[in-house]
Enzyme design. Structure first.
Site, PDB file in Angstrom:
ATOM      1  N   ASN A   1      35.034  48.723  41.630  1.00  0.00           N
ATOM      2  CA  ASN A   1      35.881  49.718  40.972  1.00  0.00           C
ATOM      3  C   ASN A   1      34.945  50.783  40.400  1.00  0.00           C
ATOM      4  OD1 ASN A   1      37.603  51.173  39.363  1.00  0.00           O
ATOM      5  ND2 ASN A   1      38.076  49.475  37.946  1.00  0.00           N
TER       6      ASN A   1
ATOM      7  N   SER B   1      32.164  42.596  33.399  1.00  0.00           N
ATOM      8  CA  SER B   1      30.714  42.405  33.272  1.00  0.00           C
ATOM      9  C   SER B   1      30.119  41.459  34.316  1.00  0.00           C
ATOM     10  CB  SER B   1      30.346  41.956  31.852  1.00  0.00           C
ATOM     11  OG  SER B   1      30.650  42.970  30.922  1.00  0.00           O
TER      12      SER B   1
ATOM     13  N   GLU C   1      40.963  40.122  34.095  1.00  0.00           N
ATOM     14  CA  GLU C   1      39.902  40.884  33.435  1.00  0.00           C
ATOM     15  C   GLU C   1      40.128  40.866  31.926  1.00  0.00           C
ATOM     16  OE1 GLU C   1      37.991  43.853  36.359  1.00  0.00           O
ATOM     17  OE2 GLU C   1      39.653  44.861  35.365  1.00  0.00           O
TER      18      GLU C   1
ATOM     19  N   GLU D   1      42.228  49.784  31.478  1.00  0.00           N
ATOM     20  CA  GLU D   1      41.942  51.153  31.031  1.00  0.00           C
ATOM     21  C   GLU D   1      43.170  52.046  31.222  1.00  0.00           C
ATOM     22  OE1 GLU D   1      38.305  51.578  33.251  1.00  0.00           O
ATOM     23  OE2 GLU D   1      37.371  50.122  31.896  1.00  0.00           O
TER      24      GLU D   1
ATOM     25  N   GLY E   1      32.783  46.062  30.727  1.00  0.00           N
ATOM     26  CA  GLY E   1      31.758  47.035  30.349  1.00  0.00           C
ATOM     27  C   GLY E   1      30.949  46.658  29.120  1.00  0.00           C
TER      28      GLY E   1
ATOM     29  N   HIS F   1      45.158  48.325  35.685  1.00  0.00           N
ATOM     30  CA  HIS F   1      43.849  48.102  35.049  1.00  0.00           C
ATOM     31  C   HIS F   1      43.994  48.323  33.541  1.00  0.00           C
ATOM     32  CE1 HIS F   1      39.698  48.586  33.842  1.00  0.00           C
ATOM     33  NE2 HIS F   1      39.377  47.953  34.955  1.00  0.00           N
TER      34      HIS F   1
ATOM     35  N   LYS G   1      35.654  53.551  39.107  1.00  0.00           N
ATOM     36  CA  LYS G   1      36.242  54.265  37.962  1.00  0.00           C
ATOM     37  C   LYS G   1      36.000  55.770  38.118  1.00  0.00           C
ATOM     38  CE  LYS G   1      35.801  50.076  35.273  1.00  0.00           C
ATOM     39  NZ  LYS G   1      35.574  49.407  33.990  1.00  0.00           N
TER      40      LYS G   1
END
Ligand code: PGA
Length: 249
Positions: free
Chosen positions: A9, A210, A166, A98, A172, A96, A11
């Site tokens: 991904n 991660s 996730e 985010e 991250g 996702h 991003k």
């Protein structure tokens, strides 16, 4: 034995020449791992068609990072699933964390997006995961149940649906759950999708958050982990391919 999927991904990174170069790097190393695992890259939409061109004929599939729930219309700035398919995508990530956080996406909207993806012939990667506060409160499995109940559309099957677990706090951050925590979450997800996904026992469940070349082997060996959704470590071909090698070995 479920064939693992290693998905990158990107991003909001690696557009233009950088995206093409990254795709070339991944494509160049793909043959070595492709006998044992599937590879996917999800670049920014503006470079998706170019990346699909670079990777045409390779073992690496291309996916979008989001789609709109409608098939066309007055939705400024959005992309329909069929547009991604036309540009060369065979997958799309939906829900996702985010997007859930930045754009207020609800389970219901994620479900509609996944249905749109299926309607366009795309494989939907539906993301779920708890926040740190929810984990600390002991709510992880309940949160996952709710997201599964709300985000998976009618008609989902192992052939068109991937679930990515996730944990929001692991994305991250360099932090990951323990292998026991991953195992518990994935066993729970496998059980909960039984009534939501046809052939649920065959559906791929990815771990994301991660994942890097150092921890991939351990995470990918956990029961019911059938691959990884990789963010930061997918931005270099060498580290992405190293994760894939560990899935393949
Ligand atoms: P990360 O991102 O690997 O950088 O933690 C994973 C993701 O958000 O899909």
């Amino acid at each position: 034995m479920i064939r693992p999927l290693i998905a990158g991904n990107w991003k909001m990174n690696a557009a233009g020449a950088d995206g093409r170069a990254l795709a070339e790097g991944v494509g160049a190393g793909a043959a070595e791992v492709a006998s044992a695992c599937d590879l996917l890259v999800c670049p920014p939409a503006v470079v998706l068609a170019a990346v699909a061109d670079v990777l045409a004929g390779s073992a690496v599939a291309v996916g979008g990072q989001d789609c709109h729930e409608a098939s066309s219309g007055a939705h400024t700035g959005d992309l329909a699933a069929a547009m991604l398919a036309e540009a060369g995508a065979s997958f799309v990530i939906v829900g996702h964390s985010e997007r859930r956080a930045d754009h207020g996406e609800s389970d219901g909207l994620v479900q509609a997006k996944a249905a749109a993806a299926h309607g366009a012939g795309l494989n939907a990667i539906i993301c779920i995961g708890e926040t740190e506060a929810q984990r600390d409160a002991g709510e992880t499995l309940g949160v996952l149940s709710g997201q599964i109940a709300g985000s998976i559309p009618e008609g989902a099957a192992a052939a068109n649906t991937v679930i990515a677990y996730e944990p929001v706090w692991a994305i991250g951050t360099g932090r990951t759950p323990t292998v026991d925590e991953v195992a518990a979450a994935h066993a729970h997800i496998r059980e909960q999708i039984e009534t939501k996904i046809a052939e649920a026992g065959e559906a791929r469940l990815l771990y994301g958050g991660s994942v890097n070349p150092k921890n991939a082997r351990e995470l990918l060996a956990v029961d019911n982990v059938n691959g990884a959704l990789v963010g930061g470590a997918s931005l270099e071909a060498a580290s992405f391919l190293e994760i894939a090698r560990q899935a393949a070995s």
